[in-house]
Design an enzyme around this catalytic site. Structure first.
Site, short mmCIF file in Angstrom:
data_model
loop_
_atom_site.label_atom_id
_atom_site.label_comp_id
_atom_site.label_asym_id
_atom_site.label_seq_id
_atom_site.Cartn_x
_atom_site.Cartn_y
_atom_site.Cartn_z
CE LYS A 59 2.76 2.93 9.60
NZ LYS A 59 2.80 3.87 10.12
CG ASP A 100 3.23 14.09 10.11
OD1 ASP A 100 2.80 15.16 9.52
OD2 ASP A 100 3.11 12.82 9.44
CB ALA A 121 6.88 0.93 8.89
CB VAL A 131 1.60 0.22 5.07
CG1 VAL A 131 -0.10 -0.30 5.56
CG2 VAL A 131 2.17 1.40 5.87
CG LEU A 133 -2.17 -1.22 1.28
CD1 LEU A 133 -2.30 -1.42 2.55
CD2 LEU A 133 -2.64 -0.84 -0.01
N GLY A 134 2.39 0.92 0.36
CA GLY A 134 2.74 2.24 0.60
C GLY A 134 4.01 2.23 1.58
CG ASN A 135 8.16 2.51 1.10
OD1 ASN A 135 7.87 1.00 1.13
ND2 ASN A 135 7.92 2.42 -0.08
N GLY A 136 5.88 4.10 4.09
CA GLY A 136 6.35 4.97 5.70
C GLY A 136 7.51 5.63 5.71
CB THR A 137 8.30 8.44 8.77
OG1 THR A 137 7.55 8.00 9.45
CG2 THR A 137 8.09 9.13 8.19
#
Length: 301
Positions: free
Chosen positions: A36, A133, A19, A21, A13-17
């Site tokens: 995550k 945030d 992690a 997901v 689903l995506g890349n966080g800071t």
């Protein structure tokens, strides 16, 4: 004890800071989840940001906050199992933009989303937690139209003293002027500023203050909200990054600004709420609880 084998990993689903997901399937219940994954550095151990997120999230049980079901700790990674949400507010707004002009969401939907956002924020603040945030990308939406706060990577329980926070918080466009000017004693009011920016963006279909650096961000804020003085904000000139050279901009007519971006009628009640959230002086901003009691939300009271 839950193990990762209980979940089938589906698309990323995506890349966080810190992690990655994935969408996942709980093989036992048949329900979708968001997984995550935090990679662990064998030298460093678990990143403190992840530990902070976990300890906060497990305590936060509210219908407008993304639920953390479980934490699975293995040797080289940490997997956080969250409830699955179909969308986020940023993607939702982007998918509905009128190609003719940047136009936001219908006002009835704006009101419903803002009410839910403030409910989640009020719950955090009652539990002595700052989100720090808030931005459309971190507000998750499911197909029932429920909005929930996600990604507490930067959140931190606040106590006294609060003057030791780092200034690396809140994506620039949603960052409060006191934070931009180097205030280190911020509290719940920084989230409230972000809520005001998000409310305006839902109406306009574009960011209210899309700055590219701290100075430009402040300039954009002051050009619209007026430049603060010691008369309007006692102590502003004592802030570390206060610039006495900044021109004295008068405040613009917010109603006119919003009305230019939508075909719907912008009410004085709506403008009044935005002004209450976007007070330059943090001590003058509404609290989340006060905002929820605002006449705009009368039908929900």
């Amino acid at each position: 004890m839950t193990s990762t084998s209980q979940f089938k990993q589906l698309e990323r689903l995506g890349n966080g800071t810190y992690a990655t997901v994935y969408k996942g399937l709980n093989k036992t219940t048949g329900l979708y989840v968001a997984l995550k994954e935090v990679k662990l550095d064998s030298e460093e151990g678990t990143p403190s940001t992840a530990i902070r997120e976990i300890s906060l999230m497990k305590e936060l049980k509210h219908e407008n906050i993304v639920r953390l079901y479980d934490v699975i700790h293995t040797e080289n990674k940490l997997t956080l199992v969250f409830e699955f949400m179909d969308n986020d507010l940023k993607k939702f707004m982007d998918s509905r933009l009128d190609r003719e002009m940047p136009r936001g969401l219908e006002l009835s939907l704006v009101k419903y989303f803002q009410w839910q956002l403030l409910q989640g924020v009020a719950f955090c603040h009652e539990n002595r937690i700052l989100h720090r945030d808030l931005k459309p990308q971190n507000l998750l939406i499911n197909n029932k139209g429920q909005l929930k706060l996600g990604d507490f990577g930067l959140a931190r329980a606040f106590g006294i003293p609060v003057n030791t926070f780092s200034s690396e918080v809140v994506t620039l466009w949603y960052r409060a002027p006191d934070v931009l000017m180097g205030s280190r004693t911020y509290c719940t009011s920084i989230d409230i500023w972000s809520c005001g920016c998000i409310l305006a963006e839902m109406i306009m279909g574009k960011a209210l203050f899309p700055g590219t650096n701290d100075d430009e961000q402040l300039k954009l804020i002051f050009e619209t909200m007026g430049t603060p003085t010691e008369q309007t904000w006692v102590g502003v000139s004592q802030l570390p990054k206060y610039n006495p050279q900044i021109p004295l901009y008068p405040n613009k007519d917010i109603k006119q600004l919003l009305q230019a971006t939508t075909k719907e009628q912008i009410s004085d009640v709506l403008v009044n709420l935005i002004q209450g959230l976007l007070q330059l002086n943090p001590s003058m901003r509404l609290s989340a609880q006060q905002a929820l009691s605002h006449p705009l939300f009368e039908e929900y009271h």
